[in-house]
Design a protein around this motif. Structure first.
Motif, PDB file in Angstrom:
ATOM      1  N   TRP A  15       5.115  25.614  21.531  1.00  0.00           N
ATOM      2  CA  TRP A  15       3.943  26.399  21.129  1.00  0.00           C
ATOM      3  C   TRP A  15       4.384  27.736  20.529  1.00  0.00           C
ATOM      4  CZ3 TRP A  15      -0.608  27.611  25.030  1.00  0.00           C
ATOM      5  CH2 TRP A  15      -1.678  28.151  24.334  1.00  0.00           C
ATOM      6  N   ILE A  16       5.345  28.373  21.167  1.00  0.00           N
ATOM      7  CA  ILE A  16       5.899  29.636  20.640  1.00  0.00           C
ATOM      8  C   ILE A  16       6.493  29.388  19.251  1.00  0.00           C
ATOM      9  CG2 ILE A  16       7.719  31.358  20.957  1.00  0.00           C
ATOM     10  CD1 ILE A  16       7.216  30.939  24.044  1.00  0.00           C
ATOM     11  N   ASP A  17       7.269  28.319  19.121  1.00  0.00           N
ATOM     12  CA  ASP A  17       7.876  27.973  17.827  1.00  0.00           C
ATOM     13  C   ASP A  17       6.820  27.672  16.760  1.00  0.00           C
ATOM     14  OD1 ASP A  17      10.295  28.283  19.122  1.00  0.00           O
ATOM     15  OD2 ASP A  17      10.703  26.125  19.270  1.00  0.00           O
ATOM     16  N   GLU A  18       5.733  27.048  17.180  1.00  0.00           N
ATOM     17  CA  GLU A  18       4.643  26.715  16.263  1.00  0.00           C
ATOM     18  C   GLU A  18       4.048  27.979  15.634  1.00  0.00           C
ATOM     19  OE1 GLU A  18       1.735  24.591  14.194  1.00  0.00           O
ATOM     20  OE2 GLU A  18       3.521  23.833  15.175  1.00  0.00           O
TER      21      GLU A  18
ATOM     22  N   ILE B  64       8.980  20.027  31.627  1.00  0.00           N
ATOM     23  CA  ILE B  64       8.091  19.596  30.544  1.00  0.00           C
ATOM     24  C   ILE B  64       7.218  20.759  30.088  1.00  0.00           C
ATOM     25  CG2 ILE B  64       6.097  18.130  30.009  1.00  0.00           C
ATOM     26  CD1 ILE B  64       7.416  15.956  31.739  1.00  0.00           C
ATOM     27  N   LEU B  65       6.671  21.500  31.041  1.00  0.00           N
ATOM     28  CA  LEU B  65       5.825  22.640  30.690  1.00  0.00           C
ATOM     29  C   LEU B  65       6.610  23.703  29.934  1.00  0.00           C
ATOM     30  CD1 LEU B  65       3.724  22.883  33.958  1.00  0.00           C
ATOM     31  CD2 LEU B  65       2.952  22.073  31.725  1.00  0.00           C
ATOM     32  N   GLU B  66       7.857  23.922  30.314  1.00  0.00           N
ATOM     33  CA  GLU B  66       8.709  24.862  29.573  1.00  0.00           C
ATOM     34  C   GLU B  66       8.884  24.394  28.135  1.00  0.00           C
ATOM     35  OE1 GLU B  66      12.286  24.967  31.873  1.00  0.00           O
ATOM     36  OE2 GLU B  66      11.544  26.535  33.206  1.00  0.00           O
ATOM     37  N   GLY B  67       9.092  23.108  27.948  1.00  0.00           N
ATOM     38  CA  GLY B  67       9.256  22.551  26.606  1.00  0.00           C
ATOM     39  C   GLY B  67       8.003  22.711  25.763  1.00  0.00           C
ATOM     40  N   ILE B  68       6.850  22.468  26.381  1.00  0.00           N
ATOM     41  CA  ILE B  68       5.576  22.632  25.673  1.00  0.00           C
ATOM     42  C   ILE B  68       5.368  24.095  25.295  1.00  0.00           C
ATOM     43  CG2 ILE B  68       3.063  22.530  25.931  1.00  0.00           C
ATOM     44  CD1 ILE B  68       3.563  20.014  27.730  1.00  0.00           C
TER      45      ILE B  68
ATOM     46  N   GLN C   5      -1.801  21.121  19.109  1.00  0.00           N
ATOM     47  CA  GLN C   5      -3.189  21.036  19.566  1.00  0.00           C
ATOM     48  C   GLN C   5      -3.572  22.226  20.442  1.00  0.00           C
ATOM     49  OE1 GLN C   5      -4.822  17.327  20.758  1.00  0.00           O
ATOM     50  NE2 GLN C   5      -3.654  16.173  19.254  1.00  0.00           N
ATOM     51  N   LEU C   6      -2.647  22.698  21.261  1.00  0.00           N
ATOM     52  CA  LEU C   6      -2.933  23.886  22.068  1.00  0.00           C
ATOM     53  C   LEU C   6      -3.128  25.111  21.179  1.00  0.00           C
ATOM     54  CD1 LEU C   6      -0.467  23.465  25.057  1.00  0.00           C
ATOM     55  CD2 LEU C   6      -2.968  23.343  25.141  1.00  0.00           C
ATOM     56  N   SER C   7      -2.315  25.231  20.148  1.00  0.00           N
ATOM     57  CA  SER C   7      -2.431  26.344  19.209  1.00  0.00           C
ATOM     58  C   SER C   7      -3.800  26.324  18.528  1.00  0.00           C
ATOM     59  CB  SER C   7      -1.314  26.264  18.177  1.00  0.00           C
ATOM     60  OG  SER C   7      -1.397  27.324  17.271  1.00  0.00           O
ATOM     61  N   ASP C   8      -4.261  25.132  18.162  1.00  0.00           N
ATOM     62  CA  ASP C   8      -5.577  24.995  17.532  1.00  0.00           C
ATOM     63  C   ASP C   8      -6.706  25.274  18.523  1.00  0.00           C
ATOM     64  OD1 ASP C   8      -4.337  24.309  15.168  1.00  0.00           O
ATOM     65  OD2 ASP C   8      -4.685  22.151  15.380  1.00  0.00           O
ATOM     66  N   ALA C   9      -6.535  24.819  19.769  1.00  0.00           N
ATOM     67  CA  ALA C   9      -7.596  24.954  20.774  1.00  0.00           C
ATOM     68  C   ALA C   9      -7.691  26.367  21.344  1.00  0.00           C
ATOM     69  CB  ALA C   9      -7.368  23.957  21.899  1.00  0.00           C
TER      70      ALA C   9
ATOM     71  N   ASP D 275      -1.578  34.176  23.573  1.00  0.00           N
ATOM     72  CA  ASP D 275      -0.144  34.373  23.382  1.00  0.00           C
ATOM     73  C   ASP D 275       0.564  33.417  24.341  1.00  0.00           C
ATOM     74  OD1 ASP D 275       2.510  35.155  23.384  1.00  0.00           O
ATOM     75  OD2 ASP D 275       2.089  37.282  23.716  1.00  0.00           O
ATOM     76  N   PRO D 276       1.230  32.388  23.822  1.00  0.00           N
ATOM     77  CA  PRO D 276       1.836  31.378  24.706  1.00  0.00           C
ATOM     78  C   PRO D 276       2.929  31.932  25.622  1.00  0.00           C
ATOM     79  CG  PRO D 276       2.473  30.992  22.426  1.00  0.00           C
ATOM     80  CD  PRO D 276       1.439  32.070  22.425  1.00  0.00           C
TER      81      PRO D 276
END
Length: 64
Positions: free
Chosen positions: A59-62, A51-55, A12-16, A21-22
């Protein structure tokens, strides 16, 4: 959506924020963007750096 749903949050962050650049997002902005997602409804106090590191990594992986 909850903090534990890091993959869905990343999508969703990638779409928004397609122009972002994450790897360059600071955690304050990242947390605020997650909280602003329409489907997000978890307690902000339950979020931490891990948690933020995981997100951020999801996002980078996405985008890879």
């Amino acid at each position: 959506m909850k903090w534990t749903e890091v993959e869905e949050i990343a999508i969703q962050l990638s779409d928004a924020h397609p122009e972002v650049d994450p790897t360059k997002v600071n955690f304050v902005d990242l947390m605020n963007w997650v909280l602003a997602l329409p489907e997000f409804n978890d307690d902000p106090a339950r979020c931490g750096e891990r948690i933020l590191e995981g997100i951020q990594q999801a996002w980078i992986d996405e985008l890879a």
